[in-house]
Design an enzyme around this catalytic site. Structure first.
Site, PDB file in Angstrom:
ATOM      1  N   LYS A 197       3.412  63.503 -12.795  1.00 49.89           N
ATOM      2  CA  LYS A 197       2.526  64.210 -13.730  1.00 49.89           C
ATOM      3  C   LYS A 197       2.149  63.340 -14.920  1.00 49.89           C
ATOM      4  O   LYS A 197       2.990  62.682 -15.514  1.00 49.89           O
ATOM      5  CB  LYS A 197       3.230  65.479 -14.224  1.00 49.89           C
ATOM      6  CG  LYS A 197       2.354  66.383 -15.037  1.00 49.89           C
ATOM      7  CD  LYS A 197       2.698  67.829 -14.790  1.00 49.89           C
ATOM      8  CE  LYS A 197       1.789  68.758 -15.547  1.00 49.89           C
ATOM      9  NZ  LYS A 197       0.404  68.723 -15.130  1.00 49.89           N
ATOM     10  N   ALA A 230       3.623  54.175 -16.288  1.00 50.55           N
ATOM     11  CA  ALA A 230       2.215  53.799 -16.448  1.00 50.55           C
ATOM     12  C   ALA A 230       2.063  52.698 -17.496  1.00 50.55           C
ATOM     13  O   ALA A 230       1.313  51.734 -17.286  1.00 50.55           O
ATOM     14  CB  ALA A 230       1.374  55.013 -16.842  1.00 50.55           C
ATOM     15  N   GLY A 286       8.817  60.073 -18.075  1.00 45.86           N
ATOM     16  CA  GLY A 286       9.010  59.041 -17.054  1.00 45.86           C
ATOM     17  C   GLY A 286       7.700  58.468 -16.556  1.00 45.86           C
ATOM     18  O   GLY A 286       7.564  57.246 -16.367  1.00 45.86           O
ATOM     19  N   CYS A 287       6.718  59.325 -16.350  1.00 41.98           N
ATOM     20  CA  CYS A 287       5.416  58.871 -15.851  1.00 41.98           C
ATOM     21  C   CYS A 287       4.689  58.029 -16.885  1.00 41.98           C
ATOM     22  O   CYS A 287       4.000  57.068 -16.537  1.00 41.98           O
ATOM     23  CB  CYS A 287       4.574  60.068 -15.419  1.00 41.98           C
ATOM     24  SG  CYS A 287       5.336  60.977 -14.054  1.00 41.98           S
ATOM     25  N   THR A 288       4.865  58.366 -18.149  1.00 43.41           N
ATOM     26  CA  THR A 288       4.264  57.574 -19.217  1.00 43.41           C
ATOM     27  C   THR A 288       4.918  56.202 -19.286  1.00 43.41           C
ATOM     28  O   THR A 288       4.218  55.180 -19.392  1.00 43.41           O
ATOM     29  CB  THR A 288       4.379  58.313 -20.567  1.00 43.41           C
ATOM     30  OG1 THR A 288       3.657  59.550 -20.462  1.00 43.41           O
ATOM     31  CG2 THR A 288       3.820  57.486 -21.706  1.00 43.41           C
TER      32      THR A 288
END
Length: 155
Positions: A39, A49, A44-46
């Site tokens: 998401k 990325a 974690g995704c940030t």
């Protein structure tokens, strides 16, 4: 489930601008690093990325492009890109069908519970569409550095 040595399945997924992108559209001279993530704008995704964004020039110099894929829509992707200055393509797989077909969506364990969702995965695809490396169930922190080391591209 996609494994090393397999050919990546054909894809046509909308990017952050709503434009359909194929493997050929996204691949650099040496290939593509395609990663799936749960998401936009989650911790974690940030982290993942931003790490890919920081390593982007090293990967591009080696001939690789980077693309992320999640179930988030174009508007969410645009916000994520703008907020964090991301310089690579984000793809939308609303129903998760493409991610399921490559083994990046299915049952996973989270906080001790088994649920269905996106399995944080990375696929290194050669320019001919052959899968060179597969990373499944990765931890966001440190993953990109490990990928760079594995590709001999330490930054």
């Amino acid at each position: 489930m996609l494994e090393e040595g397999d050919k990546l399945l054909p894809m046509s997924l909308p990017d952050q601008n709503g434009e359909a992108k194929t493997l050929e559209d996204l691949t650099g001279p040496e290939g593509l690093v395609l990663y799936s993530y749960p998401k936009d704008n989650t911790p974690g995704c940030t982290t993942e990325a931003k790490d890919f964004n920081e390593a982007l020039s090293v990967l591009q110099e080696a001939g690789y492009e980077v693309a992320g894929v999640s179930k988030d829509g174009a508007k969410s992707h645009c916000n994520f890109i703008d907020k964090h200055g991301l310089e690579f393509t984000l793809l939308t797989d609303k129903g998760g069908d493409y991610m399921r077909s490559i083994g990046a969506f299915g049952e996973k364990k989270m906080y001790g519970k088994i649920l269905e969702g996106i399995i944080r995965s990375t696929f290194v695809i050669g320019a001919d569409g052959t899968v060179k490396k597969v990373y499944r169930n990765v931890r966001a922190k440190g993953h990109v550095g490990r990928l760079l080391r594995d590709l001999g591209l330490e930054s």
